[in-house]
Structures are given as C-alpha cells and as structure tokens.
Motif scaffolding. Structure first.
Motif, PDB file in Angstrom:
ATOM      1  N   ALA A 301     -15.987 -12.941  16.438  1.00 49.14           N
ATOM      2  CA  ALA A 301     -14.653 -12.732  15.872  1.00 49.14           C
ATOM      3  C   ALA A 301     -13.815 -14.007  15.952  1.00 49.14           C
ATOM      4  O   ALA A 301     -13.146 -14.390  14.982  1.00 49.14           O
ATOM      5  N   ARG A 302     -13.846 -14.670  17.099  1.00 47.26           N
ATOM      6  CA  ARG A 302     -13.080 -15.923  17.248  1.00 47.26           C
ATOM      7  C   ARG A 302     -13.605 -16.977  16.277  1.00 47.26           C
ATOM      8  O   ARG A 302     -12.823 -17.735  15.690  1.00 47.26           O
ATOM      9  N   HIS A 303     -14.924 -17.028  16.124  1.00 45.35           N
ATOM     10  CA  HIS A 303     -15.535 -18.009  15.216  1.00 45.35           C
ATOM     11  C   HIS A 303     -15.061 -17.795  13.781  1.00 45.35           C
ATOM     12  O   HIS A 303     -14.974 -18.740  12.992  1.00 45.35           O
ATOM     13  N   LEU A 304     -14.738 -16.552  13.440  1.00 47.90           N
ATOM     14  CA  LEU A 304     -14.268 -16.216  12.100  1.00 47.90           C
ATOM     15  C   LEU A 304     -12.757 -16.318  11.968  1.00 47.90           C
ATOM     16  O   LEU A 304     -12.202 -16.074  10.886  1.00 47.90           O
ATOM     17  N   GLY A 305     -12.078 -16.661  13.077  1.00 44.87           N
ATOM     18  CA  GLY A 305     -10.625 -16.778  13.035  1.00 44.87           C
ATOM     19  C   GLY A 305      -9.901 -15.455  13.128  1.00 44.87           C
ATOM     20  O   GLY A 305      -8.697 -15.374  12.823  1.00 44.87           O
ATOM     21  N   LEU A 306     -10.608 -14.403  13.562  1.00 45.16           N
ATOM     22  CA  LEU A 306      -9.963 -13.102  13.748  1.00 45.16           C
ATOM     23  C   LEU A 306      -9.136 -13.121  15.035  1.00 45.16           C
ATOM     24  O   LEU A 306      -9.395 -13.928  15.928  1.00 45.16           O
ATOM     25  N   THR A 307      -8.172 -12.236  15.131  1.00 45.90           N
ATOM     26  CA  THR A 307      -7.250 -12.271  16.273  1.00 45.90           C
ATOM     27  C   THR A 307      -7.399 -11.052  17.167  1.00 45.90           C
ATOM     28  O   THR A 307      -7.795  -9.973  16.724  1.00 45.90           O
ATOM     29  N   GLY A 308      -7.065 -11.249  18.443  1.00 46.52           N
ATOM     30  CA  GLY A 308      -7.091 -10.199  19.448  1.00 46.52           C
ATOM     31  C   GLY A 308      -6.941 -10.819  20.815  1.00 46.52           C
ATOM     32  O   GLY A 308      -7.356 -11.975  21.021  1.00 46.52           O
ATOM     33  N   ASN A 309      -6.370 -10.086  21.733  1.00 47.93           N
ATOM     34  CA  ASN A 309      -6.120 -10.621  23.074  1.00 47.93           C
ATOM     35  C   ASN A 309      -7.240 -10.316  24.060  1.00 47.93           C
ATOM     36  O   ASN A 309      -7.321 -10.936  25.114  1.00 47.93           O
ATOM     37  N   THR A 310      -8.099  -9.346  23.723  1.00 47.01           N
ATOM     38  CA  THR A 310      -9.179  -8.949  24.618  1.00 47.01           C
ATOM     39  C   THR A 310     -10.480  -8.871  23.828  1.00 47.01           C
ATOM     40  O   THR A 310     -10.473  -8.856  22.590  1.00 47.01           O
TER      41      THR A 310
END
Length: 389
Positions: A301-310
C-alpha cells in the motif's frame, strides 16, 4: 538453500519475434498455437518466416482450446513424437503455452502418465530432445517465464497447476506488438491475473529479496498502466506486457496462494475466466491473510502511495483500491454478480473447497487454511461479504 530460476534469455520490445534467429543451428521446430488470432495478426507467419530463413523445418499444431485438456496434451505429445522437433515454439495466450509445456514432458518421457507428474516437482529431466521457446500474446499469465502449466481434467472439472522448474522455458520472447491486438475484456482479466500473481508472490512463504523486488515493481507498473491499457493506449499495453512478466518471475519462484487455489477450482466449475476469478477473490483473500501478514500488505500500500496510519488501515486501503480497479475495468466484484447461481454454488461449494485445499498453491499461502475456512472465503467472495475470521 534456496533457488531462483528464470529463462536463459528474454528478448523484448517491438518486433522481438525476429530474435528467433538465435535458434540457428537447430533442425526442426514444432509450433503450437490456439485459435486464429496469431494467424490473423500475421504473427504466426512472422515466426515461420524467421525459422525458415535460418534453415529450420517447421510443423504447426493449432487449435489448442482455452483451458487445455489432458487429452489435448497427449495428442500434442504424439504429434511431437512423429515429427521429432529439437525446438518447441509456443505462441499465443496462456493456454497454448501451458499445453505445449505439458506436451513437452510426454514427448521426452512417453512412459509417464498424467498422474506421475501432477504433484509439484515430480517432472523428470527435460531437454534431452528439445528446448522450449515461449511467445506470449496476452499480458497476464506470464507462463513464458514460469515453472507452471495449468491443465484441466474435464472428467472431474479440476484444473491442475503442474509445477516444476524443468518446464521453465529456455527462451521467452516478449514482442510488444502482439498485445496491441488484445480485446478489452481479455486485457482486463489478464491484467488482474498479473496483479494477483505479484501480490500473492509478495506474501507467499517462499518469497525472497529477489522475488520481492520484482513483485513490487510489477504491482506499481500494473497500477500505473492497466486502466490505460484497457482503453487501448499503446505505451500502456507495452508497459503491461513487461510488468506481467516481472510478476511471473516473482511468483514462479516465490509461489502463490489461495486466490489461485480457488481460482483454479472455481474457474473450472463456474466457467469464469481465470483472471476474472482472481479479480473476484483477491480482496477476500487479502482479508483472510491479513491476520498474519498485514505488515506485508501495508508495504504494498505504501509503495502505491495509499494512505493509512496502521498496517490494518493500509491493508484496507489496498483492498479498496483493488475493488476500485475492478470497477474501472468493468469487472463485477462477486461471483453472484458474474452470473453464478446460488443453486450452482450450493451444489459445488464443498467440493471446490476440498479441492482448493489440495491445490499446490495452498501450501505457500501465508496463512494456513482448512476446508471449512476455504468454503467461507469462497462464500464471502460469492456474496461480497467481509472476511472476519
């Protein structure tokens, strides 16, 4: 000790079919293909012309059906034994290439039966008679670089994924002119198959630093290009053709998971294309596996630029993005929406679940699963309900 295996050579780019000239010195090539698309597009003729120009005699075996049968495999092996090629060239989608891989086994080892090779890593040594060249026309299966071949037993309605490094092709040719001819629906289904390959490889139990790098790059490139490819963009089609190959390199070595276990079994029973089954199943499978590998999904998800805190939030963001991608590709999210009746589901759910547990891909899934859980995942994918167990 671990192993990472790829074809010896990969030729890629526009007009890459011309690189078949590297086969000079061989005597006979048997060419395998499916329907008429490779002939209509002139690609089959290009293959024959290159081979003839370097002095290789050819024979054509065409008409390999989608989801090739055991019977077709043995028919092709018999034709090979009569012609005695020292090169096997398979051009087309996953079906003709997969079929030709299995035919190769029985050409070199006519004493073997399908039962002898259907379990993983039971195929005997090949290349005593021929080498294998794969030229894919679709951007999804990546069979041109993998150690897999999916063959269907229509007597039992079971798809068997043969798995052995012996059937990894020697040469892969990714001619980016060929996928420009794919229809939209095929582009969507094969693209989601490729995405499932890459995501499952990234969390599979046999993953490595080698497969991780390929899987992440493939995921990113697929997200960048699949929708544009669906709408016929030339540069996107070319990018997808390379991305699906990287996904194939990853999963051929890292292996897969239960999205593919269920896709193999539901596709054969529900008569839904393999890539579409994966598109339906992937969100439910991620929900099931997140209990043990949410951190891996969070990296994606981070690699795709998606967001979230956990990790949980990032995993949910990944699931939502996959569902959104399906919607953009006009893929209905559930088996029910894809026309599978509740009557057919009830009739086959227990058998599908039992066979999926036995599928070779289940062993490399990051979370262990039993028959009842497999059935519940299937039901969630059928109705579109959350996986909460």
């Amino acid at each position: 000790m671990a192993r990472f295996t790829l074809p010896r050579d990969i030729y890629y780019g526009a007009g890459a079919i011309s690189e078949l000239k590297a086969l000079k010195g061989h005597k006979k090539a048997m060419i395998f293909t499916g329907g008429s698309s490779m002939k209509r597009g002139g690609f089959l003729q290009k293959v024959e012309d290159v081979l003839h120009n370097i002095g290789i005699e050819t024979q054509l075996f065409e008409g390999i059906e989608p989801d090739p049968s055991i019977e077709t495999v043995f028919r092709g092996a018999e034709a090979m034994r009569a012609f005695e090629p020292d090169v096997i060239v398979a051009i087309g989608g996953g079906s003709p290439i997969d079929a030709a891989k299995a035919m190769w086994v029985f050409y070199e080892h006519p004493e073997k039966t399908f039962e002898n090779i259907k379990d993983p890593f039971t195929i005997p040594v090949l290349r005593n008679k021929a080498i294998f060249v794969a030229i894919p026309s679709t951007s999804g299966t990546a069979t041109e670089v993998t150690a897999f071949s999916v063959i269907t037993d229509y007597k039992t309605d079971i798809k068997y994924p043969l798995a052995d490094f012996e059937i990894t092709p020697d040469i892969a040719i990714l001619d980016t002119d060929i996928p420009l001819t794919m229809p939209k629906k095929l582009t969507a289904h094969t693209g989601m198959d490729a995405l499932t390959h890459a995501i499952e490889a990234y969390v599979a139990t046999a993953r490595s630093n080698f497969s991780d790098a390929l899987a992440l790059q493939a995921i990113s490139d697929i997200y960048d290009s699949l929708v544009a490819s669906y709408y016929g963009d030339k540069a996107a089609r070319e990018k997808m053709h390379i991305a699906q190959c990287m996904a194939g390199m990853a999963f051929s070595n890292a292996l897969l998971g239960i999205a593919h276990s269920l896709a193999h079994k539901t596709g054969a029973v529900f008569h839904i294309p393999h890539g579409c089954c994966n598109a339906i199943l992937l969100p439910s499978v991620i929900e099931f596996n997140a209990k043990v590998c949410a951190d891996r999904y969070a990296v994606i998800a981070r690699h795709l630029g998606l967001t979230g805190n956990t990790d949980a939030q990032l995993t949910n963001a990944l699931i939502d993005s996959i569902k959104a991608l399906n919607k953009k590709l006009d893929i209905a999210q559930t088996y029910k929406e894809n026309g599978v009746s509740e009557e057919v589901l009830r009739e086959h759910a227990d058998t599908i679940a039992a066979n999926a547990v036995l599928d070779p891909c289940t062993g490399s899934n990051p979370r262990q699963i039993d028959k009842e859980q497999m059935k519940e995942v299937l039901l969630c994918a059928y109705y579109g309900t959350p996986v909460t167990f």
